[in-house]
Design a protein around this motif. Structure first.
Motif, PDB file in Angstrom:
ATOM      1  N   THR A  26      25.875  22.268   3.184  1.00  0.00           N
ATOM      2  CA  THR A  26      26.876  23.180   2.342  1.00  0.00           C
ATOM      3  C   THR A  26      26.171  24.538   2.036  1.00  0.00           C
ATOM      4  O   THR A  26      25.077  24.711   2.017  1.00  0.00           O
ATOM      5  N   ASP A  27      27.490  25.769   2.405  1.00  0.00           N
ATOM      6  CA  ASP A  27      26.887  26.841   2.478  1.00  0.00           C
ATOM      7  C   ASP A  27      28.052  27.396   1.047  1.00  0.00           C
ATOM      8  O   ASP A  27      28.794  27.751   2.424  1.00  0.00           O
ATOM      9  N   THR A  28      27.993  27.600   0.150  1.00  0.00           N
ATOM     10  CA  THR A  28      28.760  28.121  -0.612  1.00  0.00           C
ATOM     11  C   THR A  28      27.729  29.095  -1.459  1.00  0.00           C
ATOM     12  O   THR A  28      26.801  29.920  -1.178  1.00  0.00           O
ATOM     13  N   GLU A  30      27.604  29.827  -4.277  1.00  0.00           N
ATOM     14  CA  GLU A  30      26.051  28.891  -5.386  1.00  0.00           C
ATOM     15  C   GLU A  30      24.961  28.694  -4.501  1.00  0.00           C
ATOM     16  O   GLU A  30      23.826  28.645  -4.679  1.00  0.00           O
ATOM     17  N   LEU A  31      25.087  27.777  -3.462  1.00  0.00           N
ATOM     18  CA  LEU A  31      23.881  27.149  -2.848  1.00  0.00           C
ATOM     19  C   LEU A  31      23.610  26.590  -1.303  1.00  0.00           C
ATOM     20  O   LEU A  31      25.197  26.317  -0.626  1.00  0.00           O
ATOM     21  N   THR A  32      23.191  27.062  -0.445  1.00  0.00           N
ATOM     22  CA  THR A  32      23.304  26.442   0.660  1.00  0.00           C
ATOM     23  C   THR A  32      21.895  25.588   0.798  1.00  0.00           C
ATOM     24  O   THR A  32      21.055  25.592   0.361  1.00  0.00           O
ATOM     25  N   CYS A  33      22.486  24.782   1.399  1.00  0.00           N
ATOM     26  CA  CYS A  33      21.378  23.037   2.124  1.00  0.00           C
ATOM     27  C   CYS A  33      21.607  22.436   2.968  1.00  0.00           C
ATOM     28  O   CYS A  33      22.427  22.234   3.685  1.00  0.00           O
ATOM     29  N   ASN A  34      20.371  21.816   3.930  1.00  0.00           N
ATOM     30  CA  ASN A  34      20.698  22.118   5.071  1.00  0.00           C
ATOM     31  C   ASN A  34      19.554  20.648   5.348  1.00  0.00           C
ATOM     32  O   ASN A  34      18.787  20.998   3.616  1.00  0.00           O
ATOM     33  N   THR A  35      19.707  19.630   5.647  1.00  0.00           N
ATOM     34  CA  THR A  35      18.135  18.742   6.048  1.00  0.00           C
ATOM     35  C   THR A  35      17.285  20.040   7.517  1.00  0.00           C
ATOM     36  O   THR A  35      17.983  19.756   8.254  1.00  0.00           O
ATOM     37  N   ALA A  36      16.568  19.355   7.253  1.00  0.00           N
ATOM     38  CA  ALA A  36      14.958  19.649   9.148  1.00  0.00           C
ATOM     39  C   ALA A  36      14.584  18.534   9.060  1.00  0.00           C
ATOM     40  O   ALA A  36      13.482  18.316   8.002  1.00  0.00           O
ATOM     41  N   ALA A  37      14.251  18.049  10.520  1.00  0.00           N
ATOM     42  CA  ALA A  37      13.401  17.289  10.716  1.00  0.00           C
ATOM     43  C   ALA A  37      12.541  17.776  12.173  1.00  0.00           C
ATOM     44  O   ALA A  37      13.208  18.206  13.362  1.00  0.00           O
ATOM     45  N   ALA A  53      17.114  34.737  -2.683  1.00  0.00           N
ATOM     46  CA  ALA A  53      16.993  34.043  -2.491  1.00  0.00           C
ATOM     47  C   ALA A  53      15.543  32.552  -3.358  1.00  0.00           C
ATOM     48  O   ALA A  53      15.000  33.333  -3.065  1.00  0.00           O
ATOM     49  N   THR A  54      15.756  32.046  -3.850  1.00  0.00           N
ATOM     50  CA  THR A  54      14.787  30.408  -4.208  1.00  0.00           C
ATOM     51  C   THR A  54      15.331  29.626  -3.174  1.00  0.00           C
ATOM     52  O   THR A  54      16.721  29.577  -3.173  1.00  0.00           O
ATOM     53  N   GLU A  55      14.472  29.629  -2.728  1.00  0.00           N
ATOM     54  CA  GLU A  55      14.062  28.272  -1.732  1.00  0.00           C
ATOM     55  C   GLU A  55      13.524  27.494  -1.759  1.00  0.00           C
ATOM     56  O   GLU A  55      11.835  27.191  -2.037  1.00  0.00           O
ATOM     57  N   PHE A  56      14.458  26.071  -1.775  1.00  0.00           N
ATOM     58  CA  PHE A  56      13.505  25.009  -1.909  1.00  0.00           C
ATOM     59  C   PHE A  56      13.153  23.393  -1.275  1.00  0.00           C
ATOM     60  O   PHE A  56      14.465  23.424  -0.625  1.00  0.00           O
ATOM     61  N   PHE A 102      14.231  18.210   2.927  1.00  0.00           N
ATOM     62  CA  PHE A 102      16.076  17.944   2.200  1.00  0.00           C
ATOM     63  C   PHE A 102      15.649  19.962   2.003  1.00  0.00           C
ATOM     64  O   PHE A 102      14.332  20.212   1.118  1.00  0.00           O
ATOM     65  N   VAL A 103      16.597  21.020   2.019  1.00  0.00           N
ATOM     66  CA  VAL A 103      16.190  22.244   2.262  1.00  0.00           C
ATOM     67  C   VAL A 103      16.469  23.018   0.819  1.00  0.00           C
ATOM     68  O   VAL A 103      18.754  22.845   1.512  1.00  0.00           O
ATOM     69  N   GLY A 104      17.110  23.778   0.744  1.00  0.00           N
ATOM     70  CA  GLY A 104      17.912  24.601  -0.518  1.00  0.00           C
ATOM     71  C   GLY A 104      17.508  26.278  -0.341  1.00  0.00           C
ATOM     72  O   GLY A 104      16.497  25.833  -0.566  1.00  0.00           O
ATOM     73  N   PHE A 105      18.536  26.798  -0.740  1.00  0.00           N
ATOM     74  CA  PHE A 105      18.798  28.408  -1.824  1.00  0.00           C
ATOM     75  C   PHE A 105      19.605  28.978  -2.678  1.00  0.00           C
ATOM     76  O   PHE A 105      20.719  27.310  -2.518  1.00  0.00           O
ATOM     77  N   THR A 106      18.930  29.246  -3.206  1.00  0.00           N
ATOM     78  CA  THR A 106      20.174  29.073  -4.886  1.00  0.00           C
ATOM     79  C   THR A 106      19.962  30.401  -5.387  1.00  0.00           C
ATOM     80  O   THR A 106      18.040  31.029  -5.343  1.00  0.00           O
ATOM     81  N   PRO A 107      20.827  31.567  -5.199  1.00  0.00           N
ATOM     82  CA  PRO A 107      22.653  31.376  -4.640  1.00  0.00           C
ATOM     83  C   PRO A 107      22.367  31.046  -3.278  1.00  0.00           C
ATOM     84  O   PRO A 107      21.387  31.833  -1.864  1.00  0.00           O
TER      85      PRO A 107
END
Length: 157
Positions: A26-28, A30-37, A53-56, A102-107
């Motif tokens: 997802t890439d909005t 409020e939130l961007t998320c992806n997975t990395a393998a 952004a905070t990256e988690f 699982f990687v995310g960014f907010t915003p």
């Protein structure tokens, strides 16, 4: 906020480097998320920071080395870490291990085009200079770290 749903069967996957696959979720605003393998020996993400952004990271399988500031932490499956804006960081599978994360960014901020650019560089259709030129657009600013450089050297046979 409306529902966000991405089905695995239709999620876009991008090979951005040897042994590295990013799946876009997802890439909005409020939130961007992806997975990395990552396969064993994959380079992972170089040292960088974000100004907005905070990256988690949540490790779902394997072991992941994460640089936060000047400290390297090794995360195991189930571990979570969040890196606030302005803090340099990097990540890659721990020596001798694979990692799924699982990687995310907010915003969020329309980061999917950055991942697509990485894929084009890997395929020879764009250059590293294109990535450098996109730093302000994608809030991805590269940095240096003696600790991270030493980690990569010490992991080599």
């Amino acid at each position: 906020m409306t529902e966000i749903a991405t089905r695995a069967a239709t999620a876009e996957a991008i090979q951005d480097a040897p042994g590295s696959l990013i799946t876009l979720l997802t890439d909005t605003a409020e939130l961007t998320c992806n997975t990395a393998a990552f396969e064993v020996g994959a380079a992972g993400a170089p040292v960088h920071f974000h100004t907005r952004a905070t990256e988690f990271f949540h490790v779902t399988e394997g072991r992941l080395d994460v640089l936060v500031g000047d400290e390297i932490q090794t995360l195991d499956a189930g571990d979570f870490i969040a890196v606030p804006p302005g803090v340099k960081h990097a990540f890659a599978p721990a020596a001798g291990h694979t990692a799924s994360v699982f990687v995310g960014f907010t915003p969020g901020m329309g980061r999917f085009d950055y991942y697509r650019l990485l894929g084009r560089v890997h395929a020879g259709k764009a250059t590293v200079q294109d990535i450098k030129d996109s730093s302000a657009t994608y809030d991805n600013h590269y940095a240096e770290s003696p600790a991270w450089s030493g980690r990569r050297r010490s992991a080599e046979p």
